[in-house]
Write a protein that holds these residues in place. Structure first.
Motif, mmCIF file in Angstrom:
data_model
loop_
_atom_site.group_PDB
_atom_site.id
_atom_site.type_symbol
_atom_site.label_atom_id
_atom_site.label_comp_id
_atom_site.label_asym_id
_atom_site.label_seq_id
_atom_site.Cartn_x
_atom_site.Cartn_y
_atom_site.Cartn_z
ATOM 1 N N MET A 135 0.830 -1.200 0.000
ATOM 2 C CA MET A 135 0.000 0.000 0.000
ATOM 3 C C MET A 135 0.870 1.257 0.000
ATOM 4 S SD MET A 135 -3.189 -0.700 -0.221
ATOM 5 C CE MET A 135 -3.817 0.912 0.230
ATOM 6 N N LEU A 136 1.965 1.220 0.762
ATOM 7 C CA LEU A 136 2.881 2.359 0.781
ATOM 8 C C LEU A 136 3.482 2.572 -0.609
ATOM 9 C CD1 LEU A 136 4.558 4.530 2.236
ATOM 10 C CD2 LEU A 136 6.200 2.730 2.841
ATOM 11 N N PHE A 137 3.910 1.482 -1.227
ATOM 12 C CA PHE A 137 4.467 1.525 -2.586
ATOM 13 C C PHE A 137 3.441 2.112 -3.543
ATOM 14 C CE2 PHE A 137 5.416 -0.318 -6.730
ATOM 15 C CZ PHE A 137 6.805 -0.251 -6.805
ATOM 16 N N SER A 138 2.200 1.673 -3.415
ATOM 17 C CA SER A 138 1.106 2.114 -4.268
ATOM 18 C C SER A 138 0.776 3.580 -4.038
ATOM 19 C CB SER A 138 -0.121 1.241 -3.996
ATOM 20 O OG SER A 138 -1.232 1.675 -4.732
ATOM 21 N N ASP A 139 0.704 4.003 -2.782
ATOM 22 C CA ASP A 139 0.359 5.387 -2.462
ATOM 23 C C ASP A 139 1.417 6.361 -2.977
ATOM 24 O OD1 ASP A 139 -1.997 4.669 -1.247
ATOM 25 O OD2 ASP A 139 -1.202 4.738 0.796
ATOM 26 N N LYS A 140 2.676 5.977 -2.857
ATOM 27 C CA LYS A 140 3.747 6.838 -3.365
ATOM 28 C C LYS A 140 3.664 6.945 -4.886
ATOM 29 C CE LYS A 140 7.839 7.127 -1.629
ATOM 30 N NZ LYS A 140 7.736 8.468 -1.002
ATOM 31 N N LEU A 141 3.330 5.846 -5.530
ATOM 32 C CA LEU A 141 3.163 5.869 -6.976
ATOM 33 C C LEU A 141 2.052 6.842 -7.363
ATOM 34 C CD1 LEU A 141 3.836 4.703 -9.787
ATOM 35 C CD2 LEU A 141 2.165 2.899 -9.338
ATOM 36 N N TYR A 142 0.951 6.794 -6.637
ATOM 37 C CA TYR A 142 -0.177 7.666 -6.955
ATOM 38 C C TYR A 142 0.179 9.137 -6.726
ATOM 39 C CZ TYR A 142 -5.035 9.082 -7.577
ATOM 40 O OH TYR A 142 -6.192 9.666 -8.058
ATOM 41 N N ASP A 143 0.980 9.403 -5.696
ATOM 42 C CA ASP A 143 1.423 10.785 -5.451
ATOM 43 C C ASP A 143 2.205 11.308 -6.658
ATOM 44 O OD1 ASP A 143 0.271 10.849 -2.944
ATOM 45 O OD2 ASP A 143 2.130 10.375 -1.874
ATOM 46 N N TYR A 144 3.061 10.453 -7.221
ATOM 47 C CA TYR A 144 3.827 10.865 -8.406
ATOM 48 C C TYR A 144 2.914 11.032 -9.622
ATOM 49 C CZ TYR A 144 8.329 10.242 -6.081
ATOM 50 O OH TYR A 144 9.413 10.377 -5.241
ATOM 51 N N ILE A 145 1.884 10.189 -9.722
ATOM 52 C CA ILE A 145 0.919 10.319 -10.814
ATOM 53 C C ILE A 145 0.236 11.684 -10.752
ATOM 54 C CG2 ILE A 145 -1.360 9.532 -11.601
ATOM 55 C CD1 ILE A 145 -0.400 6.663 -11.019
ATOM 56 N N LEU A 146 -0.229 12.058 -9.550
ATOM 57 C CA LEU A 146 -0.895 13.354 -9.401
ATOM 58 C C LEU A 146 0.062 14.505 -9.687
ATOM 59 C CD1 LEU A 146 -3.118 12.824 -6.220
ATOM 60 C CD2 LEU A 146 -3.760 12.653 -8.627
ATOM 61 N N GLU A 147 1.313 14.357 -9.273
ATOM 62 C CA GLU A 147 2.312 15.388 -9.549
ATOM 63 C C GLU A 147 2.583 15.491 -11.050
ATOM 64 O OE1 GLU A 147 6.761 16.719 -7.949
ATOM 65 O OE2 GLU A 147 5.920 14.779 -7.349
ATOM 66 N N LEU B 32 -1.418 -0.689 -12.109
ATOM 67 C CA LEU B 32 -0.015 -0.326 -12.284
ATOM 68 C C LEU B 32 0.917 -1.136 -11.389
ATOM 69 C CD1 LEU B 32 -0.241 3.558 -12.628
ATOM 70 C CD2 LEU B 32 0.300 1.896 -14.399
ATOM 71 N N VAL B 33 0.560 -1.256 -10.116
ATOM 72 C CA VAL B 33 1.434 -1.963 -9.171
ATOM 73 C C VAL B 33 1.556 -3.437 -9.540
ATOM 74 C CG1 VAL B 33 1.665 -2.746 -6.776
ATOM 75 C CG2 VAL B 33 1.103 -0.354 -7.262
ATOM 76 N N LEU C 152 3.536 -0.944 -23.569
ATOM 77 C CA LEU C 152 2.331 -1.522 -22.967
ATOM 78 C C LEU C 152 1.556 -0.483 -22.168
ATOM 79 C CD1 LEU C 152 3.718 -4.947 -21.634
ATOM 80 C CD2 LEU C 152 2.104 -4.620 -23.510
ATOM 81 N N PHE C 153 2.305 0.449 -21.564
ATOM 82 C CA PHE C 153 1.667 1.463 -20.732
ATOM 83 C C PHE C 153 1.232 2.694 -21.530
ATOM 84 C CE2 PHE C 153 3.958 -0.001 -16.606
ATOM 85 C CZ PHE C 153 2.954 -0.926 -16.387
ATOM 86 N N ARG C 154 1.013 2.525 -22.821
ATOM 87 C CA ARG C 154 0.528 3.636 -23.632
ATOM 88 C C ARG C 154 -0.787 3.272 -24.298
ATOM 89 N NH1 ARG C 154 6.416 5.165 -25.442
ATOM 90 N NH2 ARG C 154 6.943 6.398 -23.614
ATOM 91 N N SER C 155 -1.655 2.702 -23.525
ATOM 92 C CA SER C 155 -2.962 2.313 -24.029
ATOM 93 C C SER C 155 -3.853 3.543 -24.171
ATOM 94 C CB SER C 155 -3.626 1.334 -23.057
ATOM 95 O OG SER C 155 -3.927 1.997 -21.846
ATOM 96 N N GLU C 156 -5.020 3.335 -24.742
ATOM 97 C CA GLU C 156 -5.999 4.411 -24.885
ATOM 98 C C GLU C 156 -6.350 5.018 -23.533
ATOM 99 O OE1 GLU C 156 -10.659 4.854 -26.321
ATOM 100 O OE2 GLU C 156 -9.446 3.182 -27.054
ATOM 101 N N LEU C 157 -6.430 4.157 -22.517
ATOM 102 C CA LEU C 157 -6.768 4.622 -21.175
ATOM 103 C C LEU C 157 -5.696 5.573 -20.647
ATOM 104 C CD1 LEU C 157 -8.466 4.503 -18.595
ATOM 105 C CD2 LEU C 157 -7.186 2.473 -17.934
#
Length: 204
Positions: A120-132, A154-155, A184-189
């Motif tokens: 969860m910590l790994f995931s939350d930090k990832l999301y913080d970078y996404i928002l940034e 993503l995780v 792979l991470f360049r999907s329509e979404l």
């Protein structure tokens, strides 16, 4: 703030490496102080000078490695050529290099029930970078998507791909993995929520 005694740094490095070595054969719940100190070549007394108990040690090391991971793989670039607006990208070449050096840690993070809070910590930090990353653009699309949906994808995708890569003997080079995972991470979404340039390869 004063410098940390080099002996303290050396001891903590030994214990951290011992922890990673033991993860090759043990789960987090099976870890004990005797095994850690024997593996590190330090006494129990020395261990207790640095950590209150095993749980404190595991928590500290898990959090340190996650922090180190992101420090190693995040690169800041200018947003639309403006040096006053810097956004993070994850350089996948560095991701596979880091995971390749400590695969047991990431396998533990992916698969062990006892590692859930650190996942969860790994995931939350990832999301913080996404928002940034989307901060200076239109952040509404990514915020409209449930955090759990994008984070879980993503995780588990990233760690799952890395796990398979390690299990198969890392037969593909870091750069090859990075280039293809970036695709792979360049999907329509990803384009829709503004993350098509969040995961990049060094070659780009």
């Amino acid at each position: 703030m004063g410098k940390i005694d080099p002996r303290v740094v050396k001891t903590r490095k030994k214990l951290r490496q011992a922890f990673l070595d033991l993860l090759k054969t043990r789960k987090l719940s099976e870890m004990n102080i005797k095994d850690l100190t024997n593996q590190a070549g330090v006494t129990r007394g020395t261990f207790y000078l640095h950590y209150r108990d095993k749980d404190t040690f595991v928590e500290t090391i898990m959090e340190e490695i996650i922090e180190d991971f992101y420090d190693s793989v995040i690169n800041y670039v200018e947003f639309e050529g403006n040096p006053e607006k810097m956004i993070p990208q994850i350089v996948l070449d560095r991701v596979f290099e880091y995971i390749g050096e400590s695969p047991e840690f990431f396998i533990t993070l992916l698969k062990e029930n006892d590692a859930e809070e650190y996942r969860m910590l790994f995931s939350d930090k990832l999301y913080d970078y996404i928002l940034e990353h989307v901060n200076y653009g239109n952040s509404i699309p990514v915020r409209k998507m449930p955090k759990e949906l994008i984070n879980n994808f993503l995780v588990f995708a990233l760690l799952g791909i890395a796990d398979a890569w390690v299990v198969e003997g890392k037969i593909y080079a870091n750069h090859y993995m990075a280039t293809n995972v970036a695709k792979l991470f360049r999907s329509e979404l990803f384009i829709e929520v503004g993350l098509e340039n969040f995961f990049v390869s060094d070659a780009e």
